[in-house]
Design a protein around this motif. Structure first.
Motif, PDB file in Angstrom:
ATOM      1  N   VAL A  43       0.850  -1.184   0.000  1.00  0.00           N
ATOM      2  CA  VAL A  43       0.000   0.000   0.000  1.00  0.00           C
ATOM      3  C   VAL A  43       0.885   1.233   0.000  1.00  0.00           C
ATOM      4  O   VAL A  43       2.042   1.191   0.435  1.00  0.00           O
ATOM      5  N   VAL A  44       0.365   2.320  -0.526  1.00  0.00           N
ATOM      6  CA  VAL A  44       1.131   3.557  -0.622  1.00  0.00           C
ATOM      7  C   VAL A  44       1.649   3.964   0.752  1.00  0.00           C
ATOM      8  O   VAL A  44       0.932   3.945   1.749  1.00  0.00           O
ATOM      9  N   GLY A  45       2.958   4.301   0.813  1.00  0.00           N
ATOM     10  CA  GLY A  45       3.576   4.742   2.056  1.00  0.00           C
ATOM     11  C   GLY A  45       4.180   3.641   2.890  1.00  0.00           C
ATOM     12  O   GLY A  45       4.816   3.911   3.911  1.00  0.00           O
ATOM     13  N   SER A  46       4.010   2.381   2.483  1.00  0.00           N
ATOM     14  CA  SER A  46       4.542   1.261   3.267  1.00  0.00           C
ATOM     15  C   SER A  46       5.934   0.863   2.798  1.00  0.00           C
ATOM     16  O   SER A  46       6.374   1.218   1.708  1.00  0.00           O
ATOM     17  N   ASP A  47       6.642   0.114   3.649  1.00  0.00           N
ATOM     18  CA  ASP A  47       7.974  -0.408   3.347  1.00  0.00           C
ATOM     19  C   ASP A  47       7.999  -1.892   3.680  1.00  0.00           C
ATOM     20  O   ASP A  47       7.276  -2.362   4.570  1.00  0.00           O
ATOM     21  N   THR A  48       8.847  -2.629   2.973  1.00  0.00           N
ATOM     22  CA  THR A  48       9.020  -4.045   3.276  1.00  0.00           C
ATOM     23  C   THR A  48      10.389  -4.490   2.778  1.00  0.00           C
ATOM     24  O   THR A  48      11.083  -3.747   2.084  1.00  0.00           O
ATOM     25  N   LEU A  49      10.780  -5.714   3.137  1.00  0.00           N
ATOM     26  CA  LEU A  49      12.108  -6.223   2.803  1.00  0.00           C
ATOM     27  C   LEU A  49      11.986  -7.496   1.973  1.00  0.00           C
ATOM     28  O   LEU A  49      11.248  -8.418   2.332  1.00  0.00           O
ATOM     29  N   LEU A  50      12.714  -7.542   0.862  1.00  0.00           N
ATOM     30  CA  LEU A  50      12.840  -8.761   0.070  1.00  0.00           C
ATOM     31  C   LEU A  50      14.118  -9.487   0.482  1.00  0.00           C
ATOM     32  O   LEU A  50      15.127  -8.846   0.812  1.00  0.00           O
ATOM     33  N   VAL A  51      14.079 -10.816   0.452  1.00  0.00           N
ATOM     34  CA  VAL A  51      15.237 -11.625   0.844  1.00  0.00           C
ATOM     35  C   VAL A  51      15.793 -12.338  -0.381  1.00  0.00           C
ATOM     36  O   VAL A  51      15.106 -13.140  -1.016  1.00  0.00           O
TER      37      VAL A  51
END
Length: 425
Positions: A43-51
């Protein structure tokens, strides 16, 4: 015995030379890379991490590089994703420096829950009152544009108004009586101001619908005529020697040296070279084009008020259909399977999403770059005034629309005059 011993020593020495000259192990090359997850909704404004996992585990050089196919939607740094705006799917790619093996993840960015509609200015009563917020009043507002400082400019009936980020409403130009007069501030006269556009110097360009011309308003409020002469007609030419019909939307090209205009009466798109005021016709054959906006590549997007479609016009004048079947109605669907009812105004965000004021459906529609049409705010076919969650909010007569910063959309409600704000709260 003597020769036998010498031979044995020679063999041992040769073997030792062959096996003991260098004890350094050979480097282990990379054989591949995997990425988890391989598909992701954000969603707009979110952050996450790919491994990313480099294979084999004992490879010597596990260095990787990251890239995004569209940084206006999603950015990536060392596997950390940041969702910037609605769009996608965007391809995130990880590449090993050793062997250039790749793995990808498809990321789609959506609006977060909590999309709400609120009122910025106006109380729904027709009038002309300069004040703050809902103490202000408007009269049939329909054109809107935003400057770099976040100020909004509104074209309504016979005035040009300015609204600060704090909601303070003032009059930049025009007066109570309509007409066609060039002049300064309230000495100038307009007749039914429609679309607005801003150049790089902060000058406004207004489509004066009822005077069949394009007006220029400086930051000091000085009003002059750029093209057209107050008489309806159709003639290419220079400045006031040119003639137009009723003019609706205006939009600049990326370099802001060419202004495009929807000529509603003549079913075409007109082109004005700012340096010379030369007026030509870019494209014919549209059905009452009204709203207009442009993308970063210089393509134009026009709403067809009576054609119930959104059309794309290239800088060379090629016209194609982005969305809408051509029949009046309501349907959220892909591209030409979707239906609109008298779409009046249009804007575009940084990711290429289009937003349309669907006047007779009383709602705001969104068109993705892939052509998928959904309803952003309002209840289709239900007219009224209600702030709150976007899915249950009501509009009476949505008209001018502009995309602001951080995903905010501003919409003018023409018949019950207010400035509405669509944002995530």
């Amino acid at each position: 015995m003597k020769w036998t011993g010498i031979l044995a020593l020679a063999i041992l020495a040769a073997t030792a030379g062959a096996c003991g000259g260098d004890d350094t192990p050979s480097p282990v090359p990379v054989s591949g890379v995997t990425l988890q997850p391989t598909a992701l909704d954000m969603v707009v404004g979110s952050d996450t991490l790919l491994v990313a996992t480099v294979l084999p585990d004992n490879a010597d050089d596990k260095s990787v590089a990251w890239s995004s196919s569209d940084t206006t939607v999603v950015t990536v740094s060392n596997g950390n994703l940041s969702a910037v705006s609605v769009g996608g799917p965007v391809t995130i790619t990880v590449t090993t420096l050793d062997g250039e093996f790749t793995a990808t993840c498809a990321v789609t960015v959506k609006h977060p829950p909590g999309l709400k509609v609120s009122t910025v200015a106006g109380d729904g009563v027709v009038g002309h009152v300069d004040a703050v917020g809902t103490e202000a009043r408007f009269s049939a507002p329909q054109g809107i544009v935003m400057d770099a400082a976040g100020n909004l400019y509104v074209g309504e009936n016979t005035w040009i108004r300015k609204i600060t980020p704090a909601g303070a409403v003032t009059t930049l130009a025009g007066g109570t009586a309509g007409g066609y007069v060039d002049g300064t501030s309230t000495a100038a006269r307009f007749t039914d101001v429609a679309g607005l556009a801003l150049d790089a110097q902060g000058n406004l360009y207004a489509a004066d619908y009822g005077n069949y011309c394009i007006r220029k308003i400086t930051p000091a409020g000085v009003v002059t005529t750029v093209a057209g002469n107050g008489t309806a007609g159709y003639a290419d030419g220079t400045g006031t020697n040119a003639q137009m019909g009723a003019v609706g939307g205006v939009a600049f090209n990326p370099s802001k040296d060419i202004l495009y205009v929807t000529d509603v009466t003549n079913d075409c798109i007109r082109k004005i070279v700012i340096a010379t005021s030369e007026v030509t016709t870019l494209a014919n054959g549209l059905t009452k084009p009204r709203g207009l906006c442009s993308d970063a590549a210089g393509n134009l997007y026009a709403t067809e008020y009576f054609g119930h479609r959104v059309r794309k016009i290239t800088p060379s004048g090629e016209v194609t259909t982005v969305a809408g079947s051509g029949a009046e109605g309501f349907r959220d669907a892909a591209s030409t399977s979707a239906m609109f009812a008298y779409p009046v105004s249009i804007t575009i965000d940084a990711a290429g999403n289009l937003y349309v004021s669907d006047a007779a459906n009383y709602c705001i529609r969104q068109i993705t770059p892939a052509g998928d049409v959904t309803t952003l705010a309002g209840i289709p076919r239900q007219r009224g005034y209600l702030d709150g969650p976007a899915a249950s909010a009501l509009f009476y007569s949505p008209s001018g629309i502009v995309s602001g910063t951080n995903g905010v959309i501003f919409v003018l409600d023409r018949s019950q005059p207010r400035l509405r704000r669509i944002a995530f709260e």
